[in-house]
Design an enzyme around this catalytic site. Sequence first.
Site, PDB file in Angstrom:
ATOM      1  NE  ARG A 165      -3.957   0.455   1.831  1.00 42.45           N
ATOM      2  CZ  ARG A 165      -5.211   0.579   2.282  1.00 42.45           C
ATOM      3  NH1 ARG A 165      -5.486   1.397   3.278  1.00 42.45           N
ATOM      4  NH2 ARG A 165      -6.195  -0.111   1.746  1.00 42.45           N
TER       5      ARG A 165
ATOM      6  CG  HIS B 188      -8.286   0.112  -3.230  1.00 42.86           C
ATOM      7  ND1 HIS B 188      -7.545  -0.996  -2.855  1.00 42.86           N
ATOM      8  CD2 HIS B 188      -9.019   0.445  -2.126  1.00 42.86           C
ATOM      9  CE1 HIS B 188      -7.804  -1.300  -1.594  1.00 42.86           C
ATOM     10  NE2 HIS B 188      -8.697  -0.443  -1.139  1.00 42.86           N
TER      11      HIS B 188
ATOM     12  CD  GLN C 234     -13.090  -1.673  -1.649  1.00 43.19           C
ATOM     13  OE1 GLN C 234     -12.356  -1.644  -0.685  1.00 43.19           O
ATOM     14  NE2 GLN C 234     -14.313  -2.166  -1.579  1.00 43.19           N
TER      15      GLN C 234
ATOM     16  CG  ASP D 205     -13.644   6.254  -1.799  1.00 41.94           C
ATOM     17  OD1 ASP D 205     -13.645   6.084  -0.557  1.00 41.94           O
ATOM     18  OD2 ASP D 205     -12.592   6.298  -2.472  1.00 41.94           O
TER      19      ASP D 205
ATOM     20  CB  CYS E 261     -14.339   1.211  -0.838  1.00 45.54           C
ATOM     21  SG  CYS E 261     -13.837   2.922  -0.612  1.00 45.54           S
TER      22      CYS E 261
ATOM     23  NE  ARG F 151     -10.741  -5.326  -0.167  1.00 41.68           N
ATOM     24  CZ  ARG F 151      -9.971  -4.328   0.288  1.00 41.68           C
ATOM     25  NH1 ARG F 151     -10.540  -3.251   0.814  1.00 41.68           N
ATOM     26  NH2 ARG F 151      -8.668  -4.370   0.187  1.00 41.68           N
TER      27      ARG F 151
END
Length: 338
Positions: free
Chosen positions: A130, A157, A160, A252, A292, A320
């Site tokens: 990340r 991402h 996601q 988001d 998310c 996830r």
Amino acid sequence: MSKSKKKKASKKVKKGKIRRQRASKVVPFADKDFLSLKEFTREDLETLFKTAEKMKKFPESFLTKLKGRSAALLFQKPSMRTRVSFQVGMSELGGSCVYMDPQEMPLGERESIKDIARVLSRYCDAIVARTYHHSDVEELSHYASVPVINGLSDWFHPCQTLADLFTVREKFHAIEGMNIGYIGDGNNVLNSLLFGVAKLGGNLSIATPRGYEPSEEILKSIKLLSKDSGSKITLSNNPFTAIKNAHVIYTDVWVSMGQEKQRDQRLRDFQPFQINMAVLSKAPKDSVVMHCLPAHRGEEITDEVIESPRSAIFDQAENRLHTQKALLFHLLTRKRKK
Ligand code: CP
Ligand code: NVA
């Protein structure tokens, strides 16, 4: 040779031929890494979703699939879902994770990204990173001999998106032809969603404030993919246009990690883009809401919407785990050309 034996033999030849043709056409999970979702074909995504479905239904059948394997989690930004779902997911497959935070392993400060990539490749079977700059994940991928998974960068991402589209598939039994209305920022989450939807033939109607649209570069690649899949991608600056005919309403945060200095300006610009009950009441009755997470309740989405029966947000968060288990499984067990 008798007639029936000849027939059987010719059937075998034909079958073999077909198999060979298929094999030469598509190598499943051919790319070493998973950085943006561009790496996966439609077939890869469909296979991954089928595996995730089985893993969700029968987790006990996969307990030792990655026994003795390990993943390094190299995180430069905070995380709850990505970190925990990778750690738990890997242990549910019989493997383990080593977590490194930015204090311990600041990319390029204590040592260079290329050295980190090479050394971690000697200890671990995968690296989940990340980062701020997407180029950092790309550099890791260049020097690592093991798969590198993007656990969020400023540009993408993709993990996601796997959970998002798996959730759409679960709720509506399809992705192709489904309408997703995305209201908010043209950010990393949207960039990956664009690739996923465009590959799988879904439709995405995007509403952002002026100046917050996805980049031209992303839109150009998406145009090409959509041509192949029949996916329809539209842009506007009106949230009510995005929710028209939507099966899914997605949002988001307005201020992503690393954008804190722009907070005041962004809160002003995004105000008309909040998902609240008034917006929801104008959307089709059977549409669901996705986010998310983490959510900033009272900013991009209200408490009432998150708590409403229309919210699919926590199923999405759970997914996830299942989709990343499937991702680890496929990347770490596929046969690759030497
Ligand atoms: N959605 C998501 O990636 O959450 P985290 O930042 O908590 O990992
Ligand atoms: N766009 C958000 C996603 C968090 C999961 C961010 O980058 O902070």
